[in-house]
Design an enzyme around this catalytic site. Structure first.
Site, PDB file in Angstrom:
ATOM      1  N   GLY A 183      99.266  -9.625  12.459  1.00  0.00           N
ATOM      2  CA  GLY A 183      98.879  -9.429  11.062  1.00  0.00           C
ATOM      3  C   GLY A 183      99.166 -10.610  10.158  1.00  0.00           C
TER       4      GLY A 183
ATOM      5  CD  GLU B 245     101.660  -6.579  19.487  1.00  0.00           C
ATOM      6  OE1 GLU B 245     101.891  -6.550  20.699  1.00  0.00           O
ATOM      7  OE2 GLU B 245     101.324  -5.577  18.816  1.00  0.00           O
TER       8      GLU B 245
ATOM      9  N   GLY C  57      96.997 -12.128  16.515  1.00  0.00           N
ATOM     10  CA  GLY C  57      95.653 -12.321  17.044  1.00  0.00           C
ATOM     11  C   GLY C  57      94.914 -13.334  16.195  1.00  0.00           C
ATOM     12  NE  ARG C  58      92.162 -11.410  10.631  1.00  0.00           N
ATOM     13  CZ  ARG C  58      91.003 -10.751  10.618  1.00  0.00           C
ATOM     14  NH1 ARG C  58      89.870 -11.394  10.513  1.00  0.00           N
ATOM     15  NH2 ARG C  58      90.991  -9.432  10.696  1.00  0.00           N
TER      16      ARG C  58
ATOM     17  CB  CYS D 110      64.988  -5.521   8.782  1.00  0.00           C
ATOM     18  SG  CYS D 110      64.011  -6.545   9.877  1.00  0.00           S
TER      19      CYS D 110
ATOM     20  CE1 TYR E 297      90.675  -8.238  15.390  1.00  0.00           C
ATOM     21  CE2 TYR E 297      91.569 -10.213  14.369  1.00  0.00           C
ATOM     22  CZ  TYR E 297      91.749  -9.037  15.063  1.00  0.00           C
ATOM     23  OH  TYR E 297      93.013  -8.654  15.433  1.00  0.00           O
TER      24      TYR E 297
END
Ligand code: PLP
Length: 351
Positions: A196, A230, A232-233, A302, A330
């Site tokens: 986070g 841990e 991620g981003r 569209c 992500y």
């Protein structure tokens, strides 16, 4: 480097700068002495990225049987932690260095299914997460009642090793240290403080303060305690680029639009998070365009939701190459690839 190769690429394409990822992961690792570093695979499971990260992390957090099989195939020896809010029986049986148990019922199912497991209990702490991009309130993990219900259930071989918490995404170091201080004071053996770490799509140069976080964790850690994170981003977001080219520039009721190859079915991040994806325009085009004007950059879908960047002042013309930054987490893997059946992007790796 990306600006040199992007004009020559067939668009749309993802480009991953593996050398940059390697350097970034090494810097993060160096800022966290004595802290175990896992990578949360759901941020981006691309095998090339996983292989680069493997040199810097202690393990990988996976949240499904699919991610588990994928990481084992790419990195057979890797240490894995298995999480996820709704695990099937098959997922509870997966071999893992740590299993993150989410509820008393899940723990009872685990005890019925396996004779051996090393468990972290996932806690849902009522902490203030002001400023967070996405708060994991709701069903994730257990409160104090759930914890009290779980504690007596452990056996000699299905062992409680410690606790886990992942509060929110988009947290700065002080907020994460508040969480760590609560967990490390209350639990002796092993604490996983989750991921986070904040990234800023509005100001890409503003980076999470890994040094402050590392110093803070070192100060909080008591002798013998295992501290693990841990992210991620914040590990992979910066290494990815989405390269596309302008098909049309038009004004509709006064508003300027650039329509590009591809769209949010490849790069869903701006649509899900409601931001403008940071970009640079490389002047490869010679078609009609606009000068120094607020432009909304949209894809080929569209739907009015296919917006990659909204009303950003720029000069842009048909044939220009647009390089969207911060597309390494992500991004491709959370996007609805098959909607409208446009071709898939190419994938390129800078080493
Ligand atoms: C998604 C997730 C992470 C990684 O979060 P980032 O915001 O990408 O750092 C870590 N742990 C758990 C349990 C998660 O669900």
């Amino acid at each position: 480097m990306i600006a040199e190769i992007a004009p020559r690429l067939e668009a749309p394409a993802f480009v991953y700068d593996l050398a940059a990822l390697d350097a970034h992961a090494a810097a993060v690792r160096a800022a966290l002495p004595g802290v175990e570093l896992y990578y949360a695979v759901k941020a981006n499971p691309d095998p090339e990225l996983l292989r680069v990260l493997a040199a810097h992390v202690d393990g990988f957090e996976v949240s499904s049987a699919g991610e588990h099989a994928h990481v084992r195939a790419v990195l057979p020896g890797a240490r894995l932690a298995v999480g996820g809010p709704g695990k099937t029986d098959a997922e509870l049986c997966l071999p893992a260095h740590r299993l993150h148990v989410e509820s008393p019922h899940e723990l009872r199912r685990l005890l019925a299914l396996r004779s051996r497991a090393d468990v972290l209990l996932r806690l849902n702490l009522p902490l203030e997460t002001a400023g967070a991009a996405l708060t994991m309130s709701g069903p994730f993990g257990m409160d104090a009642h759930g914890l009290a219900e779980c504690l007596p259930l452990f056996t000699e071989r299905v062992r409680l090793r410690g606790v886990h918490a992942h509060l929110a995404s988009g947290l700065e170091a002080p907020a994460l240290l508040d969480l760590a201080s609560v967990l490390l004071a209350q639990h002796d053996e092993e604490v996983n403080v989750g991921g986070g770490m904040a990234v800023s799509y509005a100001s890409p140069e503003r980076r999470f303060d890994w040094s402050a976080y590392g110093r803070g964790l070192t100060a909080l850690r008591r002798p013998g305690q295992v501290v693990r994170i841990e992210p991620g981003r914040a590990l992979t977001v910066y290494c990815g680029f989405y390269v596309t080219r302008v098909i049309d520039v038009r004004r509709v009721h006064g508003a300027a639009f650039a329509i590009v190859h591809g769209g949010t079915h490849h790069l869903r991040t701006p649509a899900t998070k409601g931001h403008s994806q940071p970009f640079t325009v490389l002047p490869t085009g010679s078609g009609p365009g606009v000068e120094d004007t607020p432009v909304t950059i949209v894809g080929q879908l569209c739907t009015p939701k296919d917006v990659l960047a909204g009303e950003v002042r720029t000069s842009i013309r048909v044939g220009d190459t647009i390089v969207f930054a911060m597309a390494g987490a992500y991004a491709w893997n959370i996007s609805h690839h098959d909607f409208l059946m446009h071709p898939k992007p190419g994938f390129h790796y800078l080493t």
